[in-house]
Motif scaffolding. Structure first.
Motif, PDB file in Angstrom:
ATOM      1  N   PHE A  49       0.832  -1.200   0.000  1.00 58.24           N
ATOM      2  CA  PHE A  49       0.000   0.000   0.000  1.00 58.24           C
ATOM      3  C   PHE A  49       0.868   1.251   0.000  1.00 58.24           C
ATOM      4  O   PHE A  49       1.966   1.250   0.559  1.00 58.24           O
ATOM      5  CB  PHE A  49      -0.869   0.063   1.269  1.00 58.24           C
ATOM      6  CG  PHE A  49      -1.808  -1.082   1.437  1.00 58.24           C
ATOM      7  CD1 PHE A  49      -3.023  -1.104   0.770  1.00 58.24           C
ATOM      8  CD2 PHE A  49      -1.477  -2.156   2.263  1.00 58.24           C
ATOM      9  CE1 PHE A  49      -3.894  -2.171   0.924  1.00 58.24           C
ATOM     10  CE2 PHE A  49      -2.337  -3.216   2.427  1.00 58.24           C
ATOM     11  CZ  PHE A  49      -3.550  -3.226   1.755  1.00 58.24           C
ATOM     12  N   ILE A  50       0.332   2.319  -0.565  1.00 59.10           N
ATOM     13  CA  ILE A  50       0.911   3.641  -0.367  1.00 59.10           C
ATOM     14  C   ILE A  50       0.381   4.099   0.982  1.00 59.10           C
ATOM     15  O   ILE A  50      -0.829   4.133   1.214  1.00 59.10           O
ATOM     16  CB  ILE A  50       0.504   4.620  -1.494  1.00 59.10           C
ATOM     17  CG1 ILE A  50       1.073   4.179  -2.842  1.00 59.10           C
ATOM     18  CG2 ILE A  50       0.940   6.047  -1.152  1.00 59.10           C
ATOM     19  CD1 ILE A  50       2.589   4.175  -2.926  1.00 59.10           C
ATOM     20  N   SER A  51       1.293   4.436   1.890  1.00 61.53           N
ATOM     21  CA  SER A  51       0.890   4.782   3.256  1.00 61.53           C
ATOM     22  C   SER A  51       1.155   6.242   3.602  1.00 61.53           C
ATOM     23  O   SER A  51       0.752   6.701   4.667  1.00 61.53           O
ATOM     24  CB  SER A  51       1.615   3.874   4.254  1.00 61.53           C
ATOM     25  OG  SER A  51       3.015   3.980   4.073  1.00 61.53           O
ATOM     26  N   GLY A  52       1.811   6.960   2.729  1.00 61.42           N
ATOM     27  CA  GLY A  52       2.064   8.363   2.996  1.00 61.42           C
ATOM     28  C   GLY A  52       2.429   9.129   1.738  1.00 61.42           C
ATOM     29  O   GLY A  52       3.166   8.624   0.888  1.00 61.42           O
ATOM     30  N   LEU A  53       1.863  10.316   1.612  1.00 61.93           N
ATOM     31  CA  LEU A  53       2.219  11.292   0.575  1.00 61.93           C
ATOM     32  C   LEU A  53       2.239  12.632   1.293  1.00 61.93           C
ATOM     33  O   LEU A  53       1.187  13.223   1.544  1.00 61.93           O
ATOM     34  CB  LEU A  53       1.180  11.320  -0.549  1.00 61.93           C
ATOM     35  CG  LEU A  53       1.287  10.207  -1.569  1.00 61.93           C
ATOM     36  CD1 LEU A  53      -0.066   9.828  -2.111  1.00 61.93           C
ATOM     37  CD2 LEU A  53       2.201  10.655  -2.683  1.00 61.93           C
ATOM     38  N   LEU A  54       3.425  13.071   1.656  1.00 61.47           N
ATOM     39  CA  LEU A  54       3.551  14.245   2.506  1.00 61.47           C
ATOM     40  C   LEU A  54       4.496  15.266   1.896  1.00 61.47           C
ATOM     41  O   LEU A  54       5.554  14.901   1.371  1.00 61.47           O
ATOM     42  CB  LEU A  54       4.086  13.829   3.884  1.00 61.47           C
ATOM     43  CG  LEU A  54       3.268  12.768   4.605  1.00 61.47           C
ATOM     44  CD1 LEU A  54       4.052  12.201   5.774  1.00 61.47           C
ATOM     45  CD2 LEU A  54       1.938  13.335   5.059  1.00 61.47           C
ATOM     46  N   LEU A  91      -4.380   3.584  -6.946  1.00 58.00           N
ATOM     47  CA  LEU A  91      -3.312   3.090  -6.093  1.00 58.00           C
ATOM     48  C   LEU A  91      -3.919   2.409  -4.868  1.00 58.00           C
ATOM     49  O   LEU A  91      -4.923   2.890  -4.335  1.00 58.00           O
ATOM     50  CB  LEU A  91      -2.433   4.258  -5.606  1.00 58.00           C
ATOM     51  CG  LEU A  91      -1.700   5.057  -6.660  1.00 58.00           C
ATOM     52  CD1 LEU A  91      -1.208   6.375  -6.084  1.00 58.00           C
ATOM     53  CD2 LEU A  91      -0.536   4.247  -7.208  1.00 58.00           C
ATOM     54  N   PRO A  92      -3.311   1.333  -4.383  1.00 57.51           N
ATOM     55  CA  PRO A  92      -3.763   0.757  -3.119  1.00 57.51           C
ATOM     56  C   PRO A  92      -3.286   1.662  -1.983  1.00 57.51           C
ATOM     57  O   PRO A  92      -2.092   1.958  -1.887  1.00 57.51           O
ATOM     58  CB  PRO A  92      -3.098  -0.615  -3.087  1.00 57.51           C
ATOM     59  CG  PRO A  92      -1.870  -0.471  -3.930  1.00 57.51           C
ATOM     60  CD  PRO A  92      -2.224   0.560  -4.977  1.00 57.51           C
ATOM     61  N   LEU A  93      -4.218   2.130  -1.173  1.00 57.72           N
ATOM     62  CA  LEU A  93      -3.909   3.101  -0.119  1.00 57.72           C
ATOM     63  C   LEU A  93      -4.206   2.526   1.251  1.00 57.72           C
ATOM     64  O   LEU A  93      -5.143   1.733   1.413  1.00 57.72           O
ATOM     65  CB  LEU A  93      -4.749   4.361  -0.301  1.00 57.72           C
ATOM     66  CG  LEU A  93      -4.693   5.062  -1.654  1.00 57.72           C
ATOM     67  CD1 LEU A  93      -5.705   6.192  -1.707  1.00 57.72           C
ATOM     68  CD2 LEU A  93      -3.284   5.565  -1.938  1.00 57.72           C
ATOM     69  N   GLN A  94      -3.447   2.979   2.230  1.00 56.74           N
ATOM     70  CA  GLN A  94      -3.723   2.582   3.610  1.00 56.74           C
ATOM     71  C   GLN A  94      -3.182   3.651   4.540  1.00 56.74           C
ATOM     72  O   GLN A  94      -2.010   4.016   4.467  1.00 56.74           O
ATOM     73  CB  GLN A  94      -3.060   1.245   3.928  1.00 56.74           C
ATOM     74  CG  GLN A  94      -3.344   0.759   5.335  1.00 56.74           C
ATOM     75  CD  GLN A  94      -2.648  -0.561   5.596  1.00 56.74           C
ATOM     76  OE1 GLN A  94      -1.438  -0.677   5.438  1.00 56.74           O
ATOM     77  NE2 GLN A  94      -3.430  -1.559   5.953  1.00 56.74           N
ATOM     78  N   VAL A 144      -3.774  12.497  -3.340  1.00 57.63           N
ATOM     79  CA  VAL A 144      -4.489  11.279  -3.708  1.00 57.63           C
ATOM     80  C   VAL A 144      -5.790  11.154  -2.917  1.00 57.63           C
ATOM     81  O   VAL A 144      -6.821  10.764  -3.450  1.00 57.63           O
ATOM     82  CB  VAL A 144      -3.583  10.040  -3.497  1.00 57.63           C
ATOM     83  CG1 VAL A 144      -4.328   8.755  -3.748  1.00 57.63           C
ATOM     84  CG2 VAL A 144      -2.363  10.124  -4.402  1.00 57.63           C
ATOM     85  N   VAL A 145      -5.765  11.493  -1.642  1.00 57.23           N
ATOM     86  CA  VAL A 145      -6.972  11.660  -0.828  1.00 57.23           C
ATOM     87  C   VAL A 145      -7.094  13.179  -0.712  1.00 57.23           C
ATOM     88  O   VAL A 145      -6.427  13.807   0.107  1.00 57.23           O
ATOM     89  CB  VAL A 145      -6.848  10.966   0.545  1.00 57.23           C
ATOM     90  CG1 VAL A 145      -8.068  11.257   1.414  1.00 57.23           C
ATOM     91  CG2 VAL A 145      -6.666   9.458   0.369  1.00 57.23           C
TER      92      VAL A 145
END
Length: 170
Positions: free
Chosen positions: A23-28, A73-76, A129-130
């Protein structure tokens, strides 16, 4: 599985992309003065060495080029059931559109939770993304954005230009 990460140089500054491998777990957004500290702390991986990091970088490039409006994208991100509900509602805001915090509260089923909705919006770890940047104040003004209001304005103007051919929102 330990997280891997990479940096993405966007038009609005460096973005740290974190991946669990599944999963993609962060976009900062990372300010320039924080880069070395973040790099020392995390396992920074060349994006080509991780399929998911590469896919995320590719989709971000397409977003900034104006050819992508939604992400695949798979996100978490960890959070309570309420927080997950708010973050899901954010993903339902169409590209190039905005809503206010009261509308976001309505979409989560509790208009009395407007402050909790605002707090949860601010805890979103998956910028762009979110799309928490698509939430504005009830009077139409830009309010709070962990990446900085200038980035929020840039992202909204970018999306408006692509979606509607508008040059300036604010």
């Amino acid at each position: 599985m330990p997280e891997t990460a990479t940096f993405y140089p966007s038009p609005v500054g460096t973005i740290l992309i974190q991946s669990t491998g599944e999963f993609i777990s962060g976009l900062l957004f990372i300010n320039e003065d924080e880069l070395q500290k973040v790099e020392d702390k995390l396992s920074i991986t060349p994006a080509d060495n991780d399929v998911l990091l590469h896919k995320c970088r590719q989709q971000l490039s397409e977003y900034f080029e104006g050819t992508r409006r939604t992400f695949d994208l798979p996100l978490q991100q960890n959070g309570t059931g309420f927080q997950q509900k708010v973050w899901w509602a954010l993903t339902q805001i169409p590209f190039g559109q905005t809503i206010n915090y009261m509308e976001l509260s309505k979409r989560t089923g509790n208009t009395k939770a407007i402050r909790a909705v605002g707090t949860t919006n601010g805890k979103n770890q998956l910028s762009i993304v979110v799309p928490c940047h698509r939430v504005i104040g009830s009077n139409g003004t830009l309010t709070g954005y962990s990446g900085g209001l200038w980035r929020k304005q840039w992202l909204l103007e970018h999306e408006a230009k692509i979606a509607h051919g508008l040059q300036m929102l604010f």
